[in-house]
Design a protein around this motif. Structure first.
Motif, PDB file in Angstrom:
ATOM      1  N   PRO A  34      -1.096   2.349  -0.626  1.00  0.00           N
ATOM      2  CA  PRO A  34       0.057   1.515  -1.014  1.00  0.00           C
ATOM      3  C   PRO A  34       0.651   1.853  -2.381  1.00  0.00           C
ATOM      4  CG  PRO A  34      -2.007   0.266  -1.143  1.00  0.00           C
ATOM      5  CD  PRO A  34      -2.327   1.558  -0.473  1.00  0.00           C
ATOM      6  N   GLU A  61       0.143   2.007   4.309  1.00  0.00           N
ATOM      7  CA  GLU A  61      -0.925   1.002   4.399  1.00  0.00           C
ATOM      8  C   GLU A  61      -2.219   1.514   3.781  1.00  0.00           C
ATOM      9  OE1 GLU A  61      -1.124   0.103   8.531  1.00  0.00           O
ATOM     10  OE2 GLU A  61       0.660  -1.193   8.523  1.00  0.00           O
ATOM     11  N   ARG A 110       4.343   4.381   7.966  1.00  0.00           N
ATOM     12  CA  ARG A 110       3.794   3.040   7.732  1.00  0.00           C
ATOM     13  C   ARG A 110       2.269   3.108   7.587  1.00  0.00           C
ATOM     14  NH1 ARG A 110       6.066   0.915  11.586  1.00  0.00           N
ATOM     15  NH2 ARG A 110       7.828  -0.065  10.530  1.00  0.00           N
ATOM     16  N   HIS A 164       8.606  -0.112   4.162  1.00  0.00           N
ATOM     17  CA  HIS A 164       7.475   0.643   3.631  1.00  0.00           C
ATOM     18  C   HIS A 164       7.910   1.965   3.000  1.00  0.00           C
ATOM     19  CE1 HIS A 164       8.284   1.720   7.777  1.00  0.00           C
ATOM     20  NE2 HIS A 164       7.728   2.904   7.560  1.00  0.00           N
TER      21      HIS A 164
END
Length: 382
Positions: free
Chosen positions: A108, A105, A101, A133
């Protein structure tokens, strides 16, 4: 389509050099030393992948960089960009997903794939986790062909504009079983890449052959009913065929007949779209045949062979077999475009009308990346 509109269509060269512009060149593999050792039991992964690319006449095999942990991976990604991240979860899946994740982040736009060892325990633990994700989850079955399929699936998704802009064809695979699509996608890609290599020999020289291979059909994976409908709405005009499971999620819950519902909906829009339906329950076979589809038994030991034969016979690959409309018997067999050109006036009118009205001729041309002439033939209506 009226003749005035049809007359505005014209044959033009396909700019194969502008297809497949986005490629996966650099792959970051996140795996513990033990997992990396198990993956490389039969030899280095990047060497195996390179040999696979060479055998299929593919250019630009990707480079693989390794990281032992998600923390080390983030440090590496901070120094240089990657086109794809493949993560093998360590002992604690929750920690691995938390690391994934953080990577997503911070990056992306970079596709992130999770490659899990196959076991019921791992599947059970993943079922309770948030995977929003993660772009795709695959099950590692010990075959480097899966890495080739993952890379090609991502490249097809990255270059999906080729479908709408140029007319490149698409095969939609609808399947929610991670283990099953992890085993079947490598077979589909091996088949497509070998077929496109064979068709490319009709080009003028080696450079043209390499470019022609860029026009091979793309594969898109849908994992539920809504995703499949969305893909059809977007790319249905250029869909070569559908390979679907019967039981998968529809409206957020498991529907044991979702595949049949999907096939009925697609049939309403395109009565001649080739459908291949796979199921472990043979009781679904009559309903599939009633829809004009081909049924395959998932429990069959020769499923990969059956699937290859079904794709060859229904998606426009292989020889073009001219059949008698009344008996279904073979009248003649055309191996390539030159044979079609030579024999087209020898095809009986009734047989020609049957194949033209069922889009068989245009499908056969589309599979060979002959988009402009296939488009004109497809748009003729009698």
């Amino acid at each position: 389509m009226n003749e005035q509109a049809l007359s505005r269509l014209y044959l033009k060269d396909t700019a194969f050099g502008r297809l497949m512009q986005r490629r996966v060149h650099d792959v970051l593999l996140i795996a513990s030393p033990y997992d990396a050792f198990m993956m490389e039991e039969d030899g280095r992964v990047d060497e195996q992948l390179y040999l696979e690319y060479v055998s299929l006449n593919l250019s630009s095999p990707p480079r693989i960089t390794r990281a032992a942990t998600a923390v080390e991976a983030r440090e590496i990604m901070h120094r240089s960009p990657f086109d794809l991240v493949i993560m093998m979860p360590a002992g604690d899946i929750s920690d691995s997903l938390a690391g994934a994740r953080l990577i997503k982040e911070q990056h992306p736009a970079t596709p992130l794939v999770m490659l899990t060892p196959f076991s019921k325990e791992v599947s059970r633990r993943l079922a309770g986790e948030d995977l929003s994700h993660i772009d795709y989850v695959f099950s590692w079955l010990g075959n480097v062909d899966l890495l080739l399929a993952i890379i090609k699936l991502l490249e097809d998704r990255m270059n999906s504009d080729d479908i709408t802009d140029v007319g490149v064809q698409m095969i939609m695979v609808v399947e929610d079983s991670v283990r099953f699509y992890s085993s079947v996608l490598p077979h589909i890609y091996k088949f497509l890449l070998k077929q496109s290599k064979e068709f490319s020999t009709e080009a003028l020289n080696e450079h043209e052959q390499m470019l022609r291979m860029r026009g091979r059909p793309k594969v898109m994976l849908a994992r539920d009913y809504e995703e499949a409908l969305s893909l059809y709405e977007k790319y249905g005009e250029n869909m070569l065929g559908v390979i679907s499971d019967v039981s998968f999620a529809r409206g957020g819950t498991k529907d044991p007949k979702a595949g049949l519902r999907l096939c009925r909906t697609l049939r309403e829009h395109d009565p001649y779209l080739p459908l291949i339906v796979e199921s472990s329950e043979t009781a679904n076979a009559p309903a599939v045949r009633e829809l004009g589809g081909v049924f395959l038994d998932k429990n069959s030991k020769k499923l990969p062979v059956d699937l290859g034969e079904a794709i060859m016979a229904n998606f426009g690959f292989g020889d073009f077999i001219i059949r008698d409309p009344d008996t279904g018997n073979e009248i003649m067999r055309l191996h390539d475009l030159k044979a079609l050109q030579k024999s087209i006036f020898d095809i009986p009118d009734e047989a020609l009308f049957l194949h033209a009205s069922h889009n068989d001729i245009s499908r056969w041309l589309y599979s060979r990346a002959l988009f402009p002439i296939a488009d004109i033939i497809k748009r003729h209506r009698f």
